[in-house]
Design an enzyme around this catalytic site. Structure first.
Site, PDB file in Angstrom:
ATOM      1  N   ARG A 244       3.025  -1.872  -1.275  1.00 20.71           N
ATOM      2  CA  ARG A 244       2.211  -1.285  -0.206  1.00 20.71           C
ATOM      3  C   ARG A 244       2.865   0.026   0.226  1.00 20.71           C
ATOM      4  O   ARG A 244       3.837   0.011   0.992  1.00 20.71           O
ATOM      5  CB  ARG A 244       2.134  -2.268   0.971  1.00 20.71           C
ATOM      6  N   HIS A 248       0.523  -1.418   6.965  1.00 18.82           N
ATOM      7  CA  HIS A 248      -0.280  -2.641   6.840  1.00 18.82           C
ATOM      8  C   HIS A 248      -1.716  -2.365   7.274  1.00 18.82           C
ATOM      9  O   HIS A 248      -2.666  -2.815   6.648  1.00 18.82           O
ATOM     10  CB  HIS A 248       0.338  -3.743   7.700  1.00 18.82           C
ATOM     11  N   TYR A 257      10.331  -0.186   9.536  1.00 20.83           N
ATOM     12  CA  TYR A 257      10.950  -1.267   8.778  1.00 20.83           C
ATOM     13  C   TYR A 257      11.059  -0.993   7.270  1.00 20.83           C
ATOM     14  O   TYR A 257      11.831  -1.655   6.586  1.00 20.83           O
ATOM     15  CB  TYR A 257      10.199  -2.589   9.013  1.00 20.83           C
TER      16      TYR A 257
END
Length: 347
Positions: A244, A248, A257
């Site tokens: 990814r 998200h 993160y």
């Protein structure tokens, strides 16, 4: 557990896959921009994961069903769903088949055998196996593609669905997009299993690991699993290893993160660039045709967006629709009272 090597597709199918992947990428770029402008409320991209989404759907027949996990929406367009209602869903207006009742980017349609996905992870998996089993009991040769992300393998629904499918030999293909992140939780913090594909062996059916950024490899693995299911040999599990590269969703900041170097390393494995290079290498494509296709898709997207955004809102009284097959008296009475009430009041 086995890995899967790419099987070369002939030119026409491969170009169809490439076209759908490019359409998905251009659409994602544009719709993220619209979300930032406040014109749509929410969006989640499939950027960097187009090969798995599109090439797996390409292996299905129109009569097969697709239960999406999160990033498979663009498969609907590949399977013939029109672009305007697809985009209207993001605005939740009268062009939206769901009549504005779902979150943006939760498209579905019975017209292309694709169900609505839920933001609750993994809930679609037992439903997908149930649909596959029902098709088998009816004597149909339908196959169900049950899509999930790596995060779904940490849910109880995943294990219930895998067991259900294995015991009943349901014609289901589990397609896991292992994109390394379940929102902000890395795959290394979700499981100690060497691979996700290994998990299939516990339920008595094959699990394969495939390069999820290689469209031909994904197509080959999905085609084999679909053929196996259609022949009555039971379910399969495919772990498509991808990444990814974006957030998200539009509500998320991945820089908090994700390691920037890791992201850049995966950007270099871009499935779209990879397929384009392969087509050019096989003399099936060139820069001029690529630019022409890009211009065509952007023109189509711009026109469809103008049309979709201009559609009127959903009539408020539509909230009484689709509740019962035959409207009961009390609901009919509520509808009449609602229509008699002056607009703009809270009574």
């Amino acid at each position: 557990m086995a890995t899967f090597e790419p099987t070369p597709l002939t030119q026409a199918p491969l170009l169809a896959v490439y076209r759908a992947m490019l359409q998905s990428r251009l659409m994602d770029e544009r719709l993220v921009s619209l979300q930032r402008q406040g014109r749509i409320g929410f969006y989640g991209t499939g950027m960097g994961q187009e090969a798995t989404c599109i090439a797996s759907a390409f292996a299905l027949r129109p009569t097969d069903w697709l239960f999406p996990g999160l990033r498979e929406n663009a498969a609907m367009l590949l399977r013939g769903y029109p672009l305007v209602p697809y985009l209207a869903q993001l605005f939740g207006n009268s062009g939206d088949e769901a009549k504005g009742r779902q979150m943006p980017a939760h498209q579905f349609s019975r017209r292309v055998n694709q169900v609505s996905w839920s933001s609750c992870i993994g809930t679609q998996l037992p439903q997908a196996v149930g649909a596959a089993w029902a098709a088998r009991r009816k004597g149909h040769d339908t196959v169900v593609l049950a899509c999930l992300g790596d995060g779904a393998t940490s849910t109880g629904d995943f294990h219930a669905a895998m067991n259900f499918a294995g015991v009943l030999q349901a014609p289901a293909v589990f397609l896991c997009q292992n994109n390394h992140w379940s929102i902000s939780l890395h795959i290394s913090q979700q499981t100690k299993s060497e691979t996700l594909a290994l998990k299939a062996s516990a339920y008595g059916f094959p699990g394969v690991r495939v390069d999820g950024n290689d469209a031909e490899a994904v197509y080959a693995a999905t085609s084999a699993a679909v053929a196996r299911a259609r022949a009555g040999a039971g379910p399969s599990f495919i772990e498509a290893v991808t990444y990814r590269v974006g957030p998200h969703s539009s509500s998320d900041d991945p820089t908090l993160y994700q390691d920037a170097q890791e992201v850049e390393a995966w950007r270099a494995k871009d499935p779209l660039e990879r397929l384009r290079a392969r087509l050019i290498e096989r003399a099936a494509w060139d820069t001029a045709r690529d630019e022409a296709l890009r211009a065509e898709l952007l023109s189509e997207l711009n026109a469809a967006l103008l049309e979709a955004e201009a559609l009127p809102p959903v009539p408020p009284e539509s909230l009484f629709d689709d509740v019962y097959a035959e409207e009961p008296w009390h609901l009919a009475e509520q509808r009449r009272e609602f229509l008699r009430a002056p607009r703009g009041t809270t009574d």
